[in-house]
Design a protein around this motif. Structure first.
Motif, short mmCIF file in Angstrom:
data_model
loop_
_atom_site.label_atom_id
_atom_site.label_comp_id
_atom_site.label_asym_id
_atom_site.label_seq_id
_atom_site.Cartn_x
_atom_site.Cartn_y
_atom_site.Cartn_z
N LEU A 154 -32.88 -42.88 70.05
CA LEU A 154 -33.26 -43.48 71.34
C LEU A 154 -32.11 -44.31 71.90
O LEU A 154 -31.77 -44.20 73.09
CB LEU A 154 -34.51 -44.34 71.16
CG LEU A 154 -34.94 -45.17 72.37
CD1 LEU A 154 -35.29 -44.27 73.54
CD2 LEU A 154 -36.13 -46.07 72.02
N ILE A 155 -31.52 -45.14 71.05
CA ILE A 155 -30.39 -45.96 71.50
C ILE A 155 -29.22 -45.07 71.94
O ILE A 155 -28.58 -45.30 72.97
CB ILE A 155 -29.95 -46.92 70.38
CG1 ILE A 155 -31.08 -47.91 70.08
CG2 ILE A 155 -28.67 -47.66 70.77
CD1 ILE A 155 -30.82 -48.78 68.86
N SER A 156 -28.96 -44.01 71.16
CA SER A 156 -27.87 -43.08 71.50
C SER A 156 -28.14 -42.41 72.85
O SER A 156 -27.22 -42.28 73.67
CB SER A 156 -27.73 -42.01 70.42
OG SER A 156 -27.43 -42.58 69.18
N PHE A 157 -29.39 -42.00 73.07
CA PHE A 157 -29.72 -41.34 74.32
C PHE A 157 -29.55 -42.28 75.51
O PHE A 157 -29.04 -41.88 76.57
CB PHE A 157 -31.15 -40.81 74.27
CG PHE A 157 -31.57 -40.06 75.50
CD1 PHE A 157 -31.16 -38.74 75.69
CD2 PHE A 157 -32.35 -40.66 76.46
CE1 PHE A 157 -31.53 -38.06 76.84
CE2 PHE A 157 -32.72 -39.98 77.61
CZ PHE A 157 -32.32 -38.67 77.79
N ILE A 158 -29.98 -43.52 75.35
CA ILE A 158 -29.86 -44.49 76.45
C ILE A 158 -28.38 -44.73 76.77
O ILE A 158 -27.98 -44.73 77.95
CB ILE A 158 -30.56 -45.81 76.07
CG1 ILE A 158 -32.07 -45.60 76.00
CG2 ILE A 158 -30.22 -46.91 77.08
CD1 ILE A 158 -32.84 -46.80 75.48
N LEU A 159 -27.56 -44.92 75.74
CA LEU A 159 -26.13 -45.14 75.97
C LEU A 159 -25.49 -43.93 76.64
O LEU A 159 -24.68 -44.06 77.56
CB LEU A 159 -25.43 -45.44 74.63
CG LEU A 159 -25.80 -46.75 73.95
CD1 LEU A 159 -25.13 -46.86 72.59
CD2 LEU A 159 -25.41 -47.93 74.82
N TYR A 160 -25.88 -42.73 76.16
CA TYR A 160 -25.32 -41.51 76.75
C TYR A 160 -25.75 -41.37 78.21
O TYR A 160 -24.93 -41.00 79.07
CB TYR A 160 -25.77 -40.29 75.94
CG TYR A 160 -25.31 -39.00 76.55
CD1 TYR A 160 -23.99 -38.59 76.42
CD2 TYR A 160 -26.19 -38.20 77.28
CE1 TYR A 160 -23.56 -37.41 76.99
CE2 TYR A 160 -25.76 -37.02 77.85
CZ TYR A 160 -24.45 -36.63 77.71
OH TYR A 160 -24.03 -35.47 78.30
N ALA A 161 -27.02 -41.66 78.50
CA ALA A 161 -27.51 -41.55 79.87
C ALA A 161 -26.76 -42.49 80.80
O ALA A 161 -26.44 -42.14 81.95
CB ALA A 161 -29.02 -41.85 79.92
N ILE A 162 -26.43 -43.70 80.31
CA ILE A 162 -25.68 -44.66 81.12
C ILE A 162 -24.28 -44.12 81.42
O ILE A 162 -23.82 -44.14 82.57
CB ILE A 162 -25.60 -46.02 80.39
CG1 ILE A 162 -26.99 -46.65 80.31
CG2 ILE A 162 -24.63 -46.96 81.11
CD1 ILE A 162 -27.04 -47.90 79.45
N VAL A 163 -23.60 -43.62 80.37
CA VAL A 163 -22.24 -43.09 80.56
C VAL A 163 -22.24 -41.91 81.54
O VAL A 163 -21.42 -41.84 82.46
CB VAL A 163 -21.65 -42.65 79.20
CG1 VAL A 163 -20.31 -41.94 79.41
CG2 VAL A 163 -21.47 -43.85 78.29
N MET A 164 -23.19 -40.98 81.35
CA MET A 164 -23.22 -39.80 82.21
C MET A 164 -23.62 -40.16 83.65
O MET A 164 -23.18 -39.50 84.60
CB MET A 164 -24.18 -38.77 81.64
CG MET A 164 -23.76 -38.21 80.29
SD MET A 164 -22.08 -37.54 80.27
CE MET A 164 -22.29 -36.05 81.22
N SER A 165 -24.46 -41.17 83.81
CA SER A 165 -24.82 -41.60 85.16
C SER A 165 -23.61 -42.15 85.89
O SER A 165 -23.41 -41.88 87.08
CB SER A 165 -25.92 -42.66 85.09
OG SER A 165 -27.08 -42.13 84.49
N VAL A 166 -22.80 -42.91 85.18
CA VAL A 166 -21.55 -43.43 85.77
C VAL A 166 -20.64 -42.26 86.14
O VAL A 166 -20.05 -42.23 87.22
CB VAL A 166 -20.84 -44.38 84.78
CG1 VAL A 166 -19.46 -44.77 85.33
CG2 VAL A 166 -21.68 -45.61 84.53
N GLY A 167 -20.56 -41.25 85.25
CA GLY A 167 -19.74 -40.07 85.54
C GLY A 167 -20.25 -39.31 86.75
O GLY A 167 -19.46 -38.84 87.58
N ASP A 168 -21.57 -39.18 86.86
CA ASP A 168 -22.15 -38.50 88.02
C ASP A 168 -21.77 -39.20 89.32
O ASP A 168 -21.44 -38.56 90.32
CB ASP A 168 -23.67 -38.46 87.89
CG ASP A 168 -24.13 -37.37 86.91
OD1 ASP A 168 -23.26 -36.73 86.30
OD2 ASP A 168 -25.35 -37.19 86.77
N ILE A 169 -21.84 -40.53 89.29
CA ILE A 169 -21.51 -41.30 90.51
C ILE A 169 -20.02 -41.17 90.84
O ILE A 169 -19.64 -40.94 92.00
CB ILE A 169 -21.90 -42.78 90.30
CG1 ILE A 169 -23.42 -42.90 90.16
CG2 ILE A 169 -21.38 -43.63 91.47
CD1 ILE A 169 -23.89 -44.28 89.76
N LEU A 170 -19.15 -41.33 89.83
CA LEU A 170 -17.71 -41.27 90.07
C LEU A 170 -17.27 -39.91 90.60
O LEU A 170 -16.42 -39.81 91.49
CB LEU A 170 -16.94 -41.60 88.78
CG LEU A 170 -16.94 -43.06 88.33
CD1 LEU A 170 -16.19 -43.20 87.01
CD2 LEU A 170 -16.27 -43.93 89.40
#
Length: 273
Positions: A154-170
């Motif tokens: 769960l923690i890994s998924f949350i961290l990954y979702a945050i990183v990928m969301s930043v990538g999507d925006i950039l």
């Protein structure tokens, strides 16, 4: 240490005592603690960040040969420029494998520490002499390893979702949130895969003599998973939500079989064998 409510409801008083003991021993083991922290950080945080930064800052001349990689995109992603396509291919073809490796590694490491660790510490005989029945010991250890792996995933998924969301925006894409495969992977496949990893390690724990040997055996479980994504990355097929559902059903059947087999083989003689 206070256990989560769903574990307290699933385990009796004696099983909860054993689960707390296992949690404490895993956290006090530097090798186990490092693998539960470093591997997820490397696979679902550092590598995605590195790939995202490279896709964002690389000069156009470095990524101009994208035609081969574009065959991995569907018609809906044909509008993407090369940077967006590069990031999408990572998100779609490589990142799911990294996440599922973290899920499976976490399950195998916790199970190896819990079951084989008892043999290494010379406490397995004492454990079987306690008032706990063999079934209670088995249930408590499987439940504890599964619960700890679910929390780590769960923690890994949350961290990954945050990183990928930043990538999507950039990069101006919807590579993560628009893909329903991630919902199937996290809510359905992850707990089933964790239970599979834990039960597999219980099955082989009787033949392992050390924690390190057990973790090496985990490589046999990771190999089919890795080959599955190598085939996808080569363009032979595309994994989607339907495929993950079918994979979950298959592993759920395997979990039922493994549960019966490992329960039948979980005896002091087998553990010391």
């Amino acid at each position: 240490m206070k256990l989560p409510k769903w574990i307290r409801n699933a385990a009796n008083r004696r099983e909860k005592v054993l689960i707390k003991k296992d949690f404490r021993e895993m956290w006090q083991n530097l090798g186990v603690r490092a693998m539960l922290v470093i591997v997820p950080l490397l696979f679902v945080v550092c590598l995605p960040i590195l790939f995202m930064v490279l896709a964002y800052i690389l000069p156009d001349s470095s990524i101009k040969d994208m035609q081969q990689m574009r065959i991995l995109l569907s018609e809906r992603q044909s509008y993407m420029n090369d940077r967006q396509a590069l990031f999408y291919v990572f998100s779609f073809c490589l990142a799911p494998m990294l996440y599922l490796i973290v899920v499976l590694m976490t399950a195998c490491v916790t199970a190896a520490s819990s079951f084989v660790g008892e043999k290494e510490r010379g406490t397995i005989e004492t454990l079987f002499l306690t008032p706990l029945t063999t079934r209670e010991i088995f249930r408590a250890k499987v439940l504890g390893c599964t619960a700890l792996s679910v929390v780590a995933s769960l923690i890994s998924f949350i961290l990954y979702a945050i990183v990928m969301s930043v990538g999507d925006i950039l990069l101006g894409v919807t590579a993560f949130w628009a893909d329903p495969s991630w919902a199937v992977m996290f809510f359905l496949l992850t707990p089933i895969l964790i239970l599979f990893g834990v039960l597999f390690m219980v099955l082989v724990s009787g033949r392992s003599h050390s924690f390190r040997e057990s973790v090496q055996i985990c490589g046999y479980v990771l190999l089919p998973l890795t080959l599955l994504y190598v085939g996808q990355f080569s363009g032979f097929f595309r994994m989607n939500a339907g495929h993950y559902i079918l994979l979950s059903v298959f592993l759920a059947v395997m979990d039922c079989i493994l549960w019966k087999v490992t329960m039948a083989h979980f005896t002091l003689e087998k553990m010391l064998g």
